[in-house]
Scaffold this active site. Sequence first.
Site, mmCIF file in Angstrom:
data_model
loop_
_atom_site.group_PDB
_atom_site.id
_atom_site.type_symbol
_atom_site.label_atom_id
_atom_site.label_comp_id
_atom_site.label_asym_id
_atom_site.label_seq_id
_atom_site.Cartn_x
_atom_site.Cartn_y
_atom_site.Cartn_z
ATOM 1 N N GLY A 165 -24.236 -1.275 24.998
ATOM 2 C CA GLY A 165 -23.957 -1.840 23.589
ATOM 3 C C GLY A 165 -25.702 -1.178 23.028
ATOM 4 N N ARG A 291 -23.283 -1.846 40.494
ATOM 5 C CA ARG A 291 -23.881 -3.087 40.906
ATOM 6 C C ARG A 291 -22.634 -4.219 40.434
ATOM 7 N NH1 ARG A 291 -24.862 -2.969 35.155
ATOM 8 N NH2 ARG A 291 -23.816 -5.093 35.140
HETATM 9 C C1 MV4 Z 1 -17.240 2.121 21.883
HETATM 10 C C2 MV4 Z 1 -16.857 1.089 20.985
HETATM 11 C C3 MV4 Z 1 -16.020 1.539 20.150
HETATM 12 N N1 MV4 Z 1 -15.891 2.981 19.784
HETATM 13 N N2 MV4 Z 1 -17.254 2.872 22.010
HETATM 14 C C4 MV4 Z 1 -20.468 -1.437 22.481
HETATM 15 C C5 MV4 Z 1 -21.550 -1.963 24.832
HETATM 16 C C6 MV4 Z 1 -21.217 0.052 25.348
HETATM 17 N N3 MV4 Z 1 -20.957 -0.482 26.465
HETATM 18 C C7 MV4 Z 1 -20.288 0.346 24.560
HETATM 19 N N4 MV4 Z 1 -19.366 -0.339 23.376
HETATM 20 C C8 MV4 Z 1 -18.567 -0.250 22.602
HETATM 21 N N5 MV4 Z 1 -18.394 1.092 22.601
HETATM 22 C C9 MV4 Z 1 -16.525 3.703 20.827
HETATM 23 N N6 MV4 Z 1 -15.695 4.675 21.274
HETATM 24 C C10 MV4 Z 1 -16.826 -0.575 20.845
HETATM 25 C C11 MV4 Z 1 -17.800 -1.023 21.446
HETATM 26 C C12 MV4 Z 1 -18.549 -2.466 21.556
HETATM 27 C C13 MV4 Z 1 -18.500 -3.008 22.545
HETATM 28 C C14 MV4 Z 1 -17.763 -2.940 23.946
HETATM 29 C C15 MV4 Z 1 -17.311 -4.044 24.817
HETATM 30 C C16 MV4 Z 1 -17.623 -5.154 24.684
HETATM 31 C C17 MV4 Z 1 -18.108 -5.556 23.498
HETATM 32 C C18 MV4 Z 1 -18.490 -4.742 22.430
HETATM 33 C C19 MV4 Z 1 -19.283 -5.315 20.862
HETATM 34 C C20 MV4 Z 1 -19.083 -3.864 19.806
HETATM 35 C C21 MV4 Z 1 -18.976 -3.224 19.991
#
Ligand code: MV4
Length: 449
Positions: A165, A291
């Site tokens: 994030g 991990r």
């Molecule tokens: C995203 C997304 C929506 N669309 N990618 C946030 C953490 C990182 N690991 C990737 N994240 C996100 N990527 C695309 N193409 C929304 C998030 C995201 C999110 C993802 C997983 C768990 C919680 C989240 C909270 C906000 C945004």
Amino acid sequence: MFSKILIANRGEIALRIQRACREMGIKTVAVHSTADADAMHVRLADEAVCIGPPSSRDSYLNVAAILSAATITGAEAIHPGYGFLSENAEFAETVEEHGLAFIGPTAQHIRMMGDKITAKTTMRELGVPLVPGSDGALPDLQSAREVAERVGYPVLIKAAAGGGGRGMKVAKTADEIEEAWTVARTEARAAFGNDEVYLEKYLNRPRHIELQILGDAHGNVVHFGERDCSLQRRHQKLLEEAGSPALTDAEREEIGRTSTEALARMGYRNAGTLEFLYQDGQFCFIEMNTRLQVEHPVTEMVCSVDLVREQIRIAAGEKLGYTQKDIKMSGHAIECRINAENPETFAPSPGTVNVFHAPGGLGVRMDSALYAGYRIPPYYDSMIAKLIVHAPTRQEAIARMQRALDECVVDGVQTVIPLHRKILADPSFQKGDYTIHWLENFVAEQTKS
Ligand code: MV4
């Protein structure tokens, strides 16, 4: 097999690793900061070495002190746990250069997955489905515009060195792409010293589903099903489940087969997690964690596997000794992270735990380094316990978690237990009907009323 392992971590995960070692007849070395002299992981280890002052930078991240501790105690391997040095490729390399085994993947694989662009390029070549977006790094603003037009707005610009994030900017329309591009690049350069960015279509209501993998040094790779980690607040997970209430057995088998084939072709070894966004029946790979993860116990409960034991066996060169068809998911598991925080503002609440009572009974597991009289230091993560339950069905697991939370007593500091109770009682949570945005909205509703 190793006869002595140094555990380069603290808190519940240091205990978790000690427990696996003890059952395998392996001696343990704890390392600790001066602030952790009275910590449970120090008391329960066979040996303990103080490695520096309270600040993590000077203790749990102090590579020279940790290697010295391993050398003077005669440890043969280092388990990094999660956080701290667990995904530091240079540390893994240095450990091996000192003739010790790093209990984790190779430095090369840690480095490859640490760069989110390389991770995606590698997975695409190996046939893992991705979010539509740029093929690799964006060279300039013009190419950002072109890719955004091709995949359609809204889009996200992400930092290659980001993850979890950090370093993401949304552009809802073409009007916002220049700003998102500039801000993402500037922030990435400031935060990571690397301004490479890539672009993805923004998925508006996905679930966060991750797949647990183990590979050995002989080319065998298996998966242990998925965890649904959608319930997060500000990218901090709060409650996790195995399996996901959204997946069918057929979907699990397909993504499992694709992922294990990909990792076998990479020659991946030890534990790893593939993170996916799941929306409209589609899996999109976003990142890989190299991990052991905080939430590994829910997988252990449904698969009856000791993942830490497996990590140690793999690092010692042993074969997995089983194949995918031997792995069965049985029942449902839920984990509630218990943080010492105000349950409404999430402000940390360090201090002395006067009374502590861990819940018990059938299908209940409490992973914690707490004890009555323990003073929670203010320097580290606020997670003080993980409460895990296992039951035949999801509905029974929810009832069991509610019962276990009622038994749990942590007196003297504030915890997020009252929030967990509200989540578990909520009808849409009970239906399994949630996305990554559910918890933020739920918390906002709670503070309104
Ligand atoms: C995203 C997304 C929506 N669309 N990618 C946030 C953490 C990182 N690991 C990737 N994240 C996100 N990527 C695309 N193409 C929304 C998030 C995201 C999110 C993802 C997983 C768990 C919680 C989240 C909270 C906000 C945004």
